[in-house]
Design a protein around this motif. Sequence first.
Motif, PDB file in Angstrom:
ATOM      1  N   LYS A   1      -6.146 -11.586 -11.992  1.00 13.95           N
ATOM      2  CA  LYS A   1      -5.066 -12.052 -12.852  1.00 13.95           C
ATOM      3  C   LYS A   1      -4.247 -10.852 -13.353  1.00 13.95           C
ATOM      4  CE  LYS A   1      -4.403 -14.642 -17.133  1.00 13.95           C
ATOM      5  NZ  LYS A   1      -5.093 -15.136 -18.330  1.00 13.95           N
ATOM      6  N   GLY A   2      -2.937 -10.913 -13.156  1.00 12.57           N
ATOM      7  CA  GLY A   2      -2.045  -9.853 -13.647  1.00 12.57           C
ATOM      8  C   GLY A   2      -2.012  -8.602 -12.789  1.00 12.57           C
ATOM      9  N   ALA A   3      -2.600  -8.681 -11.579  1.00 13.88           N
ATOM     10  CA  ALA A   3      -2.627  -7.495 -10.705  1.00 13.88           C
ATOM     11  C   ALA A   3      -1.256  -7.229 -10.097  1.00 13.88           C
ATOM     12  CB  ALA A   3      -3.660  -7.685  -9.607  1.00 13.88           C
ATOM     13  N   LYS A   4      -0.769  -5.994 -10.268  1.00 14.41           N
ATOM     14  CA  LYS A   4       0.463  -5.544  -9.607  1.00 14.41           C
ATOM     15  C   LYS A   4       0.087  -4.307  -8.799  1.00 14.41           C
ATOM     16  CE  LYS A   4       2.493  -5.632 -13.668  1.00 14.41           C
ATOM     17  NZ  LYS A   4       3.429  -5.407 -14.780  1.00 14.41           N
ATOM     18  N   VAL A   5      -0.021  -4.503  -7.490  1.00 14.41           N
ATOM     19  CA  VAL A   5      -0.610  -3.469  -6.610  1.00 14.41           C
ATOM     20  C   VAL A   5       0.467  -2.587  -5.991  1.00 14.41           C
ATOM     21  CG1 VAL A   5      -2.125  -3.060  -4.623  1.00 14.41           C
ATOM     22  CG2 VAL A   5      -2.497  -5.060  -6.083  1.00 14.41           C
ATOM     23  N   ILE A   6       0.238  -1.289  -6.038  1.00 15.70           N
ATOM     24  CA  ILE A   6       1.066  -0.329  -5.292  1.00 15.70           C
ATOM     25  C   ILE A   6       0.169   0.247  -4.202  1.00 15.70           C
ATOM     26  CG2 ILE A   6       2.257   1.892  -5.376  1.00 15.70           C
ATOM     27  CD1 ILE A   6       3.084   1.192  -8.262  1.00 15.70           C
ATOM     28  N   ARG A   7       0.517  -0.034  -2.944  1.00 10.16           N
ATOM     29  CA  ARG A   7      -0.291   0.477  -1.816  1.00 10.16           C
ATOM     30  C   ARG A   7       0.263   1.835  -1.390  1.00 10.16           C
ATOM     31  NH1 ARG A   7       0.217  -0.612   3.751  1.00 10.16           N
ATOM     32  NH2 ARG A   7       1.609  -2.361   3.308  1.00 10.16           N
ATOM     33  N   TYR A   8      -0.629   2.801  -1.267  1.00  8.84           N
ATOM     34  CA  TYR A   8      -0.224   4.196  -1.042  1.00  8.84           C
ATOM     35  C   TYR A   8      -0.960   4.712   0.192  1.00  8.84           C
ATOM     36  CZ  TYR A   8       1.077   8.949  -2.623  1.00  8.84           C
ATOM     37  OH  TYR A   8       1.607  10.218  -2.730  1.00  8.84           O
ATOM     38  N   ASP A   9      -0.317   4.563   1.369  1.00  8.38           N
ATOM     39  CA  ASP A   9      -0.922   5.060   2.607  1.00  8.38           C
ATOM     40  C   ASP A   9       0.182   5.535   3.542  1.00  8.38           C
ATOM     41  OD1 ASP A   9       0.173   2.736   3.707  1.00  8.38           O
ATOM     42  OD2 ASP A   9      -1.715   1.620   3.649  1.00  8.38           O
TER      43      ASP A   9
END
Length: 732
Positions: A507-515
């Motif tokens: 809940k409330g996850a805002k993901v920044i993927r860094y690859d």
Amino acid sequence: MVYIVQVLVEHPTHALDTAFDYLANEEIMGGVRVAIAFGYQRIIGYVLGCEYSSMTKEELEKIAGFKYRYISEIIDERPLLNQELQELSLTLAKLTLSPRISCLQAMLPPQLKPSTNKSVRIKYQKVIKVINKNIVVNTVKQQEAYQFLKEHADIPLKDFPYSRGLLNKLIEQKAVLVVDEEIYRDPYLDNQKKEHEFPLTPDQQKIVGSIISKINTYHTALIHGVTGSGKTEVYLHLSKYVIKNNKTVLMLVPEISLTPMMVNAFKHKFGKQVAILHSKLSSGERYDEYRRIINEEVKIVVGARSAIFAPLEKIGLIILDEEHDSSYKQETKPRYQTTQIARIRGKYHNCPVILGSATPSLESYSRGQKGVYDLYKLPKRINQFPLPEIELIDMAVEIRNKNYSLFSKAMKEKIQTCLDCGEQVILLLNKRGYATYVRCLDCGEVIKCPHCDVTLTYHKVDHKLRCHYCEHQIEMPKICPHCSGEQLKLVGTGTQKVEEQLETNFKGAKVIRYDVDTTKQKDGHQKLLDQFARKEGNILLGTQMIAKGLDFENVTFVGVLNADISLNIPDFRANERTFQLLEQVSGRSGRGKKEGTVMIQTYNPEHFVLQCVKNHDYLSFYQEEMRTRRLAIYPPYVHLVSILIQGKDETVVDQCALQIKAYLQKQLEDMVILGPANSLVYRMQDIYRKRIMIKFTNSKLLYPVLEKMSDFYNKKGNKVNVVCDFNPYNQI
């Protein structure tokens, strides 16, 4: 009268690794590029020397027995590399058994390499110059504009706040002139503000004082400081002292992703005295930064690996942050180790070389223990907070409890708690893509790359299977290419899949993927890190790129999703790399005022590497790993050279590998020679690859033997290519 010019051609092959003589009507300085006719091609050459001859072209040709050609064009007004770097290219060629031209090419940014296929130009802007300050102009409005220009010297035309007609009237009256003025492209325009200077702790003061006391002598110092202990502040204070004494500083970081952090620290403190060099700058930016260095307009160069060749004069300090990092090793020709080049340059300039790390390489730390390097320690964090608590989660227990998720129960709860409290999370999974591979449930076949001996990785964003070695890609098939079965199953988990699961399950996850996939674009690293710093995302999910150098005060939890990935690689450095990766990523937690925690998921919680990470115990890890290395006779007890034999014909590669082994055994009777064996990826881009490994302590006996072998097998027309890699970091 003519000048005979010795020119090195742009083809980096051993057969052409010699100077070719051309003629010129004027003297040309060594170190500049020239255009020449070479056979039927017009190519770029690099001038090594030039000597005057009183003879005519015809007389010279009679003596030489061949026809001379004239230089077509002189490209540079001044040498691109100073005398030190020209000499260094020769040393580097001998150390790496590479053609000298490939060493010169490695030293220069792509836009300035001796090569015909890269071109970038100086950038100009239109500027208004006042050429007569005493003219009486015709109208009140003209007088107003004229006064403005006198108060704002050399204002760019685009910033002139009056009409173009008014400007033309001033030009007619010979009051002003519009000229083209060269400008530099600045990659970090926004980072000119000063930052608060922190007072040094007693430990930091001791290190700074000790190094300054030997600042004008060549020596190597290793700073072993835990994550968050303030190594950067030590670098900044040492740099300030060196610049004050009218010398320059070379500051290296291992990866582009770390460069913005270090750039910000140095730019805030030293402003326009800093130049930046790394491969993610645009062509124009790199070209301009390089020219600023050549023109001695900067005092500090911050950059990644290739910045070690920055043409700085009067170097007073060389720093390698995160010295243990494998990206300091160049994996293509010339295969140099940056630390070795730093020591050569340090010796030339009679200045210290500083190595810094929370997890030093075994080679460096053993030298520190023996007194070869000066060893300094920063055992505490700068804010006096403890290092984060680390919990090892046994995933075998999770499976026994019927939890088949990628996240253990404890990690799920911890992530959700952090998000609910407005805190941020960093998650490490060292696998990019969506699924590791695709298997057919009907015939059991795994879909592999047709050009490499590896499985294709599924990327959901564009619904494609991609090879991470040769970038071959295909659309995700609907049926099995082997049996036409329809039961295709995605196996394994990559960062793309985890991103999806995080956004679905938390809940409330805002993901920044860094690859690698999300940071391909220019400034990609900086943009994502800035977003995370502005709290536009609360979970930073990434591969090993996120393990080092990042400093976010609001990060209170770090999770490692599968610690065993790097532990199970068949490489003698696997334990060391795993310890470094896990200890480094753990150090991203609790760097602010809030206490940090770390959870590491594993199927081997009793493994000594993980126990050492849990206790933040570098010394115990070092002692145990050194015992293993001594028994197995691996670095730092010996040096290694890897000989890669590769070619398109598998049979020829096998035969040549056996021939080379027999030759080496005959010439190097006292050395341990392992192989030939298939490389970890035996076929890559349709080329078959075998390796031979030599363990040695005396390189004087080895170099002539390898040089002879390399020259023999790397002739034009040969069906195999032989590559010698000293102290390799990669056995792929």
